[in-house]
Motif scaffolding. Structure first.
Motif, short mmCIF file in Angstrom:
data_model
loop_
_atom_site.label_atom_id
_atom_site.label_comp_id
_atom_site.label_asym_id
_atom_site.label_seq_id
_atom_site.Cartn_x
_atom_site.Cartn_y
_atom_site.Cartn_z
N GLY A 158 0.80 -1.23 0.00
CA GLY A 158 0.00 0.00 0.00
C GLY A 158 0.82 1.27 0.00
N SER A 186 -6.43 6.13 -13.21
CA SER A 186 -5.79 5.38 -12.11
C SER A 186 -6.78 4.45 -11.39
N LYS A 203 -6.47 4.78 -7.70
CA LYS A 203 -5.14 4.57 -7.10
C LYS A 203 -4.31 5.85 -7.08
N ALA A 204 -4.90 6.96 -7.53
CA ALA A 204 -4.16 8.23 -7.49
C ALA A 204 -5.07 9.33 -6.96
N ARG A 205 -4.46 10.23 -6.23
CA ARG A 205 -5.11 11.46 -5.79
C ARG A 205 -4.35 12.62 -6.42
N ARG A 211 0.12 3.34 -4.90
CA ARG A 211 -0.69 4.53 -5.20
C ARG A 211 0.22 5.72 -5.48
N ASN A 212 -0.38 6.75 -6.09
CA ASN A 212 0.33 7.99 -6.40
C ASN A 212 -0.45 9.21 -5.91
N ARG A 214 5.39 3.18 -10.97
CA ARG A 214 4.78 2.84 -9.68
C ARG A 214 4.89 1.34 -9.44
N VAL A 250 2.65 4.67 -0.86
CA VAL A 250 2.17 5.80 -1.69
C VAL A 250 3.34 6.67 -2.12
N TYR A 293 -4.86 11.41 2.18
CA TYR A 293 -5.44 11.33 0.84
C TYR A 293 -6.56 10.32 0.67
N TRP A 294 -6.59 9.29 1.55
CA TRP A 294 -7.66 8.29 1.46
C TRP A 294 -8.23 8.03 2.87
#
Ligand code: 0GY
Length: 305
Positions: free
Chosen positions: A26, A93, A96-98, A70-71, A63, A28, A299-300
């Motif tokens: 996980g 994504s 998987k990206a913010r 994640r990015n 990645r 990032v 971010y999540w």
């Protein structure tokens, strides 16, 4: 095309090494960019450099190659306030990206809501004079107050010598504040210098202020020694990152900064950059905080309940 790359601008490593460090599940990459493709997402006319294209597909392949999951994709100045390339990458994504965008005070609530839906969670204010022209603080504060109700944060990029004049602005922001690349300290002054003490005081006195421990390649005078196999890449930057990791373990992040805009003297091998993490966060517990728990909380957060 008329988007010729800035002379001297190095391309990133086409085949980065596989890191020795096995990243935690996980993990990032909390600071990276996508550029163009210029034909589809033109660079901003007001930009101060022109990068080569750096696509979402290449970012996501990196990645996976490095072992991130994640990015966080950060808007760079070469695209100005045109966030379309970033938003396109967020959509591709599949969660998987913010994103962290660049906005003007004319941004509408409808635009903000759409960006939030797309995965945007922050706005970026850049104060590095070689990258941007001056923006009045009133305009930046207006943006900060517009994004605060969404729970977004403000990412700031500045040089250490400018911190005194920016101190009141940063400490007056109504959100979490995330500092890029440790506020770009002059590493030749040492990690116990008055200059870095001031940055540490900023974080110590303001628990809403975080820092990325990224970009040793931009700050180091000792350079990427690991290119020759030694383990001490960017050795002179390690004490700065260690000081922040130890004093603020729940308010630090790491990112590759791929595709590394504006580097001219050398281009870091992203695999060796990941191995640098083992120097600044040597324990699994620190790696879990730096690479998973802290960025997930920012971010999540909805996934942490
Ligand atoms: O990518 C980075 O974070 C560093 C740089 C560029 C930008 O941040 C940008 O153009 O927005 C730099 O130091 O040139």
């Amino acid at each position: 095309s008329h988007f010729e790359k800035t002379p001297g601008w190095l391309d990133w490593y086409a085949a980065p090494s596989k890191p020795r460090l096995q990243l935690p599940a996980g993990a990032v990459d909390a600071h990276c960019h996508v550029f163009g493709p210029a034909e589809q997402f033109p660079f901003a006319p007001e930009r101060k450099y022109t990068p080569c294209d750096a696509s979402k597909q290449q970012l996501f392949a990196l990645r996976d190659h490095l072992g991130f999951a994640r990015n966080v994709i950060v808007q760079a100045t070469c695209h100005g306030k045109d966030n379309r390339a970033l938003l396109d990458a967020l959509q591709a994504s599949h969660g998987k990206a913010r994103g962290v965008v660049t906005l003007g005070s004319d941004v509408t609530q409808q635009q903000l809501d759409a960006m939030h839906q797309a995965g945007v969670r922050g706005v970026r204010f850049n104060f590095v004079k070689r990258l941007v022209d001056f923006t009045p603080k009133e305009e930046l504060l207006s943006v900060a107050h517009k994004i605060a109700p969404l729970g977004w944060h403000v990412v700031v990029y500045f040089e250490a010598q400018d911190l005194p004049e920016l101190w009141d602005f940063f400490t007056g922001l109504p959100t979490t504040v995330v500092v890029d690349h440790m506020g770009r300290p002059d590493v030749s002054k040492g990690a116990e210098s008055a200059e870095f003490d001031l940055f540490v005081r900023l974080m110590a006195e303001h628990p809403n202020i975080w820092s990325k421990l990224s970009c040793p390649e931009r700050l180091s005078k000792s350079g990427p020694a690991a290119l020759h196999g030694e383990q001490h890449a960017y050795q002179d930057v390690v004490p700065f990152a260690r000081r922040l990791m130890q004093q603020f373990p729940d308010r630090v992040l790491f990112g590759t900064d791929w595709p590394h805009p504006n580097l001219k003297d050398h281009m870091p091998d992203d695999g060796l950059l990941v191995d640098y993490v083992a120097q600044i966060a040597p324990s699994p517990a620190e790696q879990q905080l730096l690479l998973v728990d802290n960025p997930m909380r920012l971010y999540w957060p909805e996934e942490l309940t």
